[in-house]
Scaffold this motif. Structure first.
Motif, short mmCIF file in Angstrom:
data_model
loop_
_atom_site.label_atom_id
_atom_site.label_comp_id
_atom_site.label_asym_id
_atom_site.label_seq_id
_atom_site.Cartn_x
_atom_site.Cartn_y
_atom_site.Cartn_z
N THR A 15 1.00 -1.17 -0.01
CA THR A 15 0.15 0.21 0.02
C THR A 15 0.79 1.14 -0.03
N ASP A 135 -3.80 0.52 0.58
CA ASP A 135 -4.31 0.70 -0.94
C ASP A 135 -4.14 -0.35 -1.60
N ILE A 136 -5.24 -0.79 -2.29
CA ILE A 136 -5.39 -1.99 -3.09
C ILE A 136 -5.03 -1.63 -4.50
N LEU A 163 -5.66 2.06 -5.98
CA LEU A 163 -6.70 2.75 -5.50
C LEU A 163 -6.50 3.44 -4.21
N THR A 165 -7.64 3.09 -1.25
CA THR A 165 -8.57 2.49 -0.26
C THR A 165 -8.11 2.67 1.07
N ASP A 167 -6.83 4.28 4.71
CA ASP A 167 -7.24 5.40 5.35
C ASP A 167 -6.13 6.42 5.35
N THR A 197 -4.93 8.24 -6.34
CA THR A 197 -5.27 7.27 -7.49
C THR A 197 -3.83 7.20 -8.17
#
Length: 363
Positions: A15, A135-136, A163, A165, A167, A197
């Motif tokens: 991530t 983060d995916i 992405l 995703t 926090d 992104t």
């Protein structure tokens, strides 16, 4: 000929932390490929990789110089970072594959200056923490060469989407004294995501000289077009005039990259590998602005590895040991140096080593 058994996609992007490890928030590890996965391109298969990543960062550097007084005076910042990285890969025919990378992260950060202050003694040291989804990333891969015509080597390219995703506004309490706690955003190095992104590019390659000895290389770059995410760096307080002036009052959304190369030797079900690894968070991004707070820098490591191959599974361990760490100037440091005529360069804490242990299953 015995297949090289180190699994492809062993290290997909976590991530964004992976960070050189520590306060330089590189959250990725990129890909890893060898002949075993290239041989699968003629059939449809699934693969699940479960990777455990851990490091402890505590050695402070300004440039290449270690700030040894920090540990001697007990003012060092200590980050404990653990990531469970789950990667599900669908292998298609004709060399194509698609991977989904889902990281779950747990971080703890111990410091004095964020709480009671560096002059507060041992009682001023406290923890902030973060836990949750990172983060995916979704990635498509393609082997470029026909394995039947080029049995000794192959090249794989990958393009991915990261992405936001995780926090990137995670908060915890900062202890100012015995009676006062302040809720604020945790340090950038332990945020679960960067708020941007991003787009990833990879180039993975291998070559087997014979049935025992082979070589590999992995190149990885994360492009983060967003300049900053608007998250305050004041830890629940008010940004300083200096932070506002030089653009570090909010957190940056930085690029990052990694290069790995090495050799491996296979004997029966075992594969031993030895390589060099360089991870970097640059001061300036390829696309978009580079303002906001970041701790740019890089770490060069010697990376030994061990794999054991079962019929449908592989277990592995990789432990990169740092041999060179460098906290380079950020854009804010450069602007401050130009404005004041006095060289400015922040510090960052790095780890001595990183542990990657996991397994992968084909079904």
């Amino acid at each position: 000929m015995k297949k090289t058994i180190v699994i492809s996609f062993l290290y997909l992007l976590l991530t964004y932390h992976a960070q050189s490890q520590g306060c330089v928030a590189i959250r990725s590890t990129g890909g890893f490929c060898t002949r075993d996965q290239a041989m699968e391109h003629g059939s449809n298969n699934w693969m699940l990789s479960v990777n455990n990543r851990y490091f402890k960062s505590f050695r402070h550097f300004v440039g290449k110089e270690e700030q040894k007084h920090r540990t001697e005076q007990n003012t060092e910042v200590i980050n404990y970072s653990y990531t469970l990285d789950l990667v599900l890969t669908r292998i298609f025919k004709n060399g194509w594959s698609l991977a989904l990378d889902v990281p779950v992260i747990s971080n703890d950060r111990s410091s004095l200056y964020e709480h009671g202050g560096n002059n507060g003694g041992k009682g001023a040291r406290h923890f902030t923490s973060s836990f949750g989804l990172g983060d995916i990333r979704i990635v498509g891969y393609k082997w470029l060469l026909d394995q039947t015509k080029m049995p000794k080597g192959n090249i794989q390219v990958g393009l991915g989407l990261k992405l936001p995703t995780g926090d990137y506004r995670y908060q915890d309490y900062f202890v100012k004294n015995d009676s006062t706690k302040v809720l604020g955003y945790v340090d950038q190095s332990i945020q679960l995501g960067d708020g941007g992104t991003g787009f990833t590019t990879e180039l993975n390659a291998y070559y087997n000289f014979n049935s025992v000895i082979g070589a590999y290389t992995n190149l990885y770059y994360l492009i983060n077009p967003r300049e900053h995410n608007g998250v305050s760096t004041a830890r629940g307080g008010t940004p300083s005039a200096t932070a506002v002036q030089y653009g570090t009052a909010v957190m940056s959304v930085p690029d990052q990259w990694m290069i790995r190369a090495g050799v491996n030797a296979t004997w029966q079900n075992f594969t031993l590998s030895a390589g060099v690894r360089k991870e970097c968070q640059p001061a300036k991004d390829l696309i978009g602005g580079s303002m906001g707070f970041r701790r740019p820098g890089y770490i060069v490591s010697i990376e030994p590895g061990l794999n054991y191959q079962f019929k449908k599974a592989t277990i592995y361990a990789y432990v990169p040991f740092a041999v060179k760490r460098n906290r380079i100037q950020s854009v804010a440091d450069m602007l401050r140096t130009e404005a004041t005529g006095v060289h400015a360069q922040g510090d960052a804490a790095f780890a001595d080593y990183l542990v990657n242990i996991g397994c992968a299953f084909k079904f």
